[in-house]
Write a protein that holds these residues in place. Sequence first.
Motif, PDB file in Angstrom:
ATOM      1  N   TYR A  47       0.846  -1.196   0.000  1.00  0.00           N
ATOM      2  CA  TYR A  47       0.000   0.000   0.000  1.00  0.00           C
ATOM      3  C   TYR A  47       0.880   1.245   0.000  1.00  0.00           C
ATOM      4  O   TYR A  47       2.045   1.208   0.408  1.00  0.00           O
ATOM      5  CB  TYR A  47      -0.911  -0.001   1.231  1.00  0.00           C
ATOM      6  CG  TYR A  47      -0.174  -0.292   2.523  1.00  0.00           C
ATOM      7  CD1 TYR A  47       0.409   0.733   3.265  1.00  0.00           C
ATOM      8  CD2 TYR A  47      -0.043  -1.594   2.988  1.00  0.00           C
ATOM      9  CE1 TYR A  47       1.096   0.465   4.446  1.00  0.00           C
ATOM     10  CE2 TYR A  47       0.630  -1.876   4.152  1.00  0.00           C
ATOM     11  CZ  TYR A  47       1.202  -0.850   4.881  1.00  0.00           C
ATOM     12  OH  TYR A  47       1.902  -1.118   6.031  1.00  0.00           O
ATOM     13  N   THR A  49       2.443   4.707   1.233  1.00  0.00           N
ATOM     14  CA  THR A  49       2.722   5.296   2.539  1.00  0.00           C
ATOM     15  C   THR A  49       3.618   6.517   2.364  1.00  0.00           C
ATOM     16  O   THR A  49       4.417   6.579   1.420  1.00  0.00           O
ATOM     17  CB  THR A  49       3.390   4.278   3.477  1.00  0.00           C
ATOM     18  OG1 THR A  49       3.581   4.878   4.766  1.00  0.00           O
ATOM     19  CG2 THR A  49       4.733   3.809   2.944  1.00  0.00           C
ATOM     20  N   SER A  74       2.433   2.996   8.070  1.00  0.00           N
ATOM     21  CA  SER A  74       1.048   3.456   8.086  1.00  0.00           C
ATOM     22  C   SER A  74       0.495   3.482   6.664  1.00  0.00           C
ATOM     23  O   SER A  74       1.237   3.665   5.694  1.00  0.00           O
ATOM     24  CB  SER A  74       0.961   4.858   8.692  1.00  0.00           C
ATOM     25  OG  SER A  74       1.747   5.769   7.938  1.00  0.00           O
ATOM     26  N   ILE A  75      -0.817   3.305   6.548  1.00  0.00           N
ATOM     27  CA  ILE A  75      -1.474   3.360   5.245  1.00  0.00           C
ATOM     28  C   ILE A  75      -1.916   4.796   5.009  1.00  0.00           C
ATOM     29  O   ILE A  75      -2.868   5.276   5.625  1.00  0.00           O
ATOM     30  CB  ILE A  75      -2.672   2.403   5.189  1.00  0.00           C
ATOM     31  CG1 ILE A  75      -2.237   0.982   5.533  1.00  0.00           C
ATOM     32  CG2 ILE A  75      -3.332   2.442   3.823  1.00  0.00           C
ATOM     33  CD1 ILE A  75      -3.379  -0.007   5.607  1.00  0.00           C
ATOM     34  N   ASP A  76      -1.213   5.477   4.144  1.00  0.00           N
ATOM     35  CA  ASP A  76      -1.454   6.912   3.953  1.00  0.00           C
ATOM     36  C   ASP A  76      -2.315   7.148   2.717  1.00  0.00           C
ATOM     37  O   ASP A  76      -1.891   7.731   1.715  1.00  0.00           O
ATOM     38  CB  ASP A  76      -0.128   7.648   3.842  1.00  0.00           C
ATOM     39  CG  ASP A  76       0.671   7.595   5.133  1.00  0.00           C
ATOM     40  OD1 ASP A  76       0.059   7.777   6.203  1.00  0.00           O
ATOM     41  OD2 ASP A  76       1.879   7.350   5.083  1.00  0.00           O
ATOM     42  N   THR A  77      -3.534   6.681   2.796  1.00  0.00           N
ATOM     43  CA  THR A  77      -4.486   6.906   1.709  1.00  0.00           C
ATOM     44  C   THR A  77      -5.889   6.720   2.254  1.00  0.00           C
ATOM     45  O   THR A  77      -6.090   6.050   3.269  1.00  0.00           O
ATOM     46  CB  THR A  77      -4.229   5.942   0.539  1.00  0.00           C
ATOM     47  OG1 THR A  77      -5.089   6.272  -0.544  1.00  0.00           O
ATOM     48  CG2 THR A  77      -4.471   4.504   0.955  1.00  0.00           C
ATOM     49  N   LYS A  78      -6.843   7.331   1.602  1.00  0.00           N
ATOM     50  CA  LYS A  78      -8.245   7.158   1.960  1.00  0.00           C
ATOM     51  C   LYS A  78      -9.035   6.803   0.700  1.00  0.00           C
ATOM     52  O   LYS A  78      -8.772   7.326  -0.373  1.00  0.00           O
ATOM     53  CB  LYS A  78      -8.814   8.437   2.584  1.00  0.00           C
ATOM     54  CG  LYS A  78      -8.215   8.798   3.934  1.00  0.00           C
ATOM     55  CD  LYS A  78      -8.863  10.056   4.504  1.00  0.00           C
ATOM     56  CE  LYS A  78      -8.276  10.401   5.876  1.00  0.00           C
ATOM     57  NZ  LYS A  78      -8.875  11.637   6.428  1.00  0.00           N
ATOM     58  N   ASN A  79      -9.992   5.900   0.872  1.00  0.00           N
ATOM     59  CA  ASN A  79     -10.853   5.525  -0.243  1.00  0.00           C
ATOM     60  C   ASN A  79     -10.054   5.079  -1.459  1.00  0.00           C
ATOM     61  O   ASN A  79     -10.339   5.462  -2.591  1.00  0.00           O
ATOM     62  CB  ASN A  79     -11.762   6.698  -0.618  1.00  0.00           C
ATOM     63  CG  ASN A  79     -13.098   6.227  -1.162  1.00  0.00           C
ATOM     64  OD1 ASN A  79     -13.638   5.232  -0.704  1.00  0.00           O
ATOM     65  ND2 ASN A  79     -13.618   6.940  -2.146  1.00  0.00           N
ATOM     66  N   ILE A 109      -4.221  -0.133  -2.995  1.00  0.00           N
ATOM     67  CA  ILE A 109      -3.959  -1.119  -1.952  1.00  0.00           C
ATOM     68  C   ILE A 109      -4.048  -2.484  -2.624  1.00  0.00           C
ATOM     69  O   ILE A 109      -5.001  -2.760  -3.370  1.00  0.00           O
ATOM     70  CB  ILE A 109      -4.976  -1.014  -0.812  1.00  0.00           C
ATOM     71  CG1 ILE A 109      -4.810   0.323  -0.072  1.00  0.00           C
ATOM     72  CG2 ILE A 109      -4.824  -2.176   0.163  1.00  0.00           C
ATOM     73  CD1 ILE A 109      -5.864   0.578   0.993  1.00  0.00           C
ATOM     74  N   TYR A 151      -8.207  -1.499   7.928  1.00  0.00           N
ATOM     75  CA  TYR A 151      -8.186  -1.382   6.471  1.00  0.00           C
ATOM     76  C   TYR A 151      -9.484  -0.882   5.855  1.00  0.00           C
ATOM     77  O   TYR A 151      -9.472  -0.174   4.846  1.00  0.00           O
ATOM     78  CB  TYR A 151      -7.883  -2.746   5.814  1.00  0.00           C
ATOM     79  CG  TYR A 151      -6.836  -3.569   6.492  1.00  0.00           C
ATOM     80  CD1 TYR A 151      -5.627  -3.022   6.893  1.00  0.00           C
ATOM     81  CD2 TYR A 151      -7.043  -4.928   6.726  1.00  0.00           C
ATOM     82  CE1 TYR A 151      -4.661  -3.805   7.521  1.00  0.00           C
ATOM     83  CE2 TYR A 151      -6.079  -5.715   7.341  1.00  0.00           C
ATOM     84  CZ  TYR A 151      -4.907  -5.146   7.740  1.00  0.00           C
ATOM     85  OH  TYR A 151      -3.951  -5.909   8.357  1.00  0.00           O
ATOM     86  N   ASN A 153     -11.765   1.327   6.229  1.00  0.00           N
ATOM     87  CA  ASN A 153     -12.019   2.732   5.923  1.00  0.00           C
ATOM     88  C   ASN A 153     -11.014   3.323   4.940  1.00  0.00           C
ATOM     89  O   ASN A 153     -11.149   4.470   4.537  1.00  0.00           O
ATOM     90  CB  ASN A 153     -12.033   3.545   7.219  1.00  0.00           C
ATOM     91  CG  ASN A 153     -13.192   3.167   8.118  1.00  0.00           C
ATOM     92  OD1 ASN A 153     -14.274   2.813   7.640  1.00  0.00           O
ATOM     93  ND2 ASN A 153     -12.976   3.232   9.415  1.00  0.00           N
ATOM     94  N   LYS A 154     -10.021   2.530   4.579  1.00  0.00           N
ATOM     95  CA  LYS A 154      -9.027   2.976   3.610  1.00  0.00           C
ATOM     96  C   LYS A 154      -9.377   2.550   2.184  1.00  0.00           C
ATOM     97  O   LYS A 154      -8.774   3.014   1.221  1.00  0.00           O
ATOM     98  CB  LYS A 154      -7.652   2.395   3.956  1.00  0.00           C
ATOM     99  CG  LYS A 154      -7.167   2.686   5.378  1.00  0.00           C
ATOM    100  CD  LYS A 154      -6.802   4.143   5.539  1.00  0.00           C
ATOM    101  CE  LYS A 154      -6.178   4.389   6.910  1.00  0.00           C
ATOM    102  NZ  LYS A 154      -5.758   5.802   7.091  1.00  0.00           N
TER     103      LYS A 154
END
Length: 341
Positions: A47, A49, A74-79, A109, A151, A153-154
């Motif tokens: 993913y 980051t 960290s997962i640095d993305t949304k949707n 992702i 996950y 919400n990402k």
Amino acid sequence: MYYQRVLFTIFCLSSLLLQPALANSVGFIPLYIEANAIRPLEGAMWYPTDETEAKVLIGDNPAFIGVPVIQNASIDTKNAPLVVLSHGYRGNWRNQGWLAYSLAQKGYIVAAINHPGTTSFNHNASQAAQWWQRPKDMSHLLDHLLSNNSYRNKIDKQNITAIGHSLGGWTVMQLIGAQLDRTAFKRDCQQYPNSRTCGLADELGLSTRQDAEPSSHSLSDPRIKRVVSLDLGLARSFSTTSLASVSQPTLILAAGVDIGDLPQAMESGYLAKHMGRAHRRYKVYQNATHFSFIQACKPNAVTLLEAEKQGDGIICQDGRGAQRSTLHQQIIDDIVQFLAD
């Protein structure tokens, strides 16, 4: 050997410390999915980051080149759009790590799992014969990702793609409605016998109905919005009626160099022939082999593989004049364009 045999199992997840990242960093975490009603699974997730910690190589070993990632970042993305990957016969989740890494760099992702019974690390005959479990594994993976607080919400739940190589391509096609037609497959094997396709029928439970086999061969998952097939095998086991009914966008990518399996025109081309033109795209890489879709090999890989088992050096051989790195870039470009449309 129809699909790949991964040989260096004790080296498949080695790590090497690298310099800190500058940009486009990719995070990585292992996945361990508990059984519940379906068998337990192991895999990995890549993913995007923003972290810039020191990187390690995942999937690097004496024969194959790994990819540089930041573990547990960290997962640095949304949707973000989600891609799930299915490996080939006796392969593993590392085989398309190069593709997962490239897609993560572009904001996706990506998650992949090992299929028990048909993975490098598990040749259990009873599990291998449960052919229907492979597509169910992919649905189990989705259940896990979309219910996990870390996950769900990402992920853009309306933008999920399944990509599979070889037997993995056969697997993901079932997620969008392709269905096994055992009678047609038997008839086809009588007409076009091939040890690397029909020869797997008994092992994969395709010769006769299995005790625990579901009454319906419909294994589609409506959460999958599109599919990419990478030089799939066993395409001729699908009913033409089910293929004609597939409506999800499908990218069919094939290898033009025949290595002794059925020619791609009778595998990937079979999909293209029987699917509606409005729902599929079909491309053949004329200088690619079946194994051009797995990870890149190191310079001495052919020698190492041949020493392990004569004939396995083919895993690292592409078509005449072709370079796997160039083929990979073409494949990535075509997939990204398809996903963006």
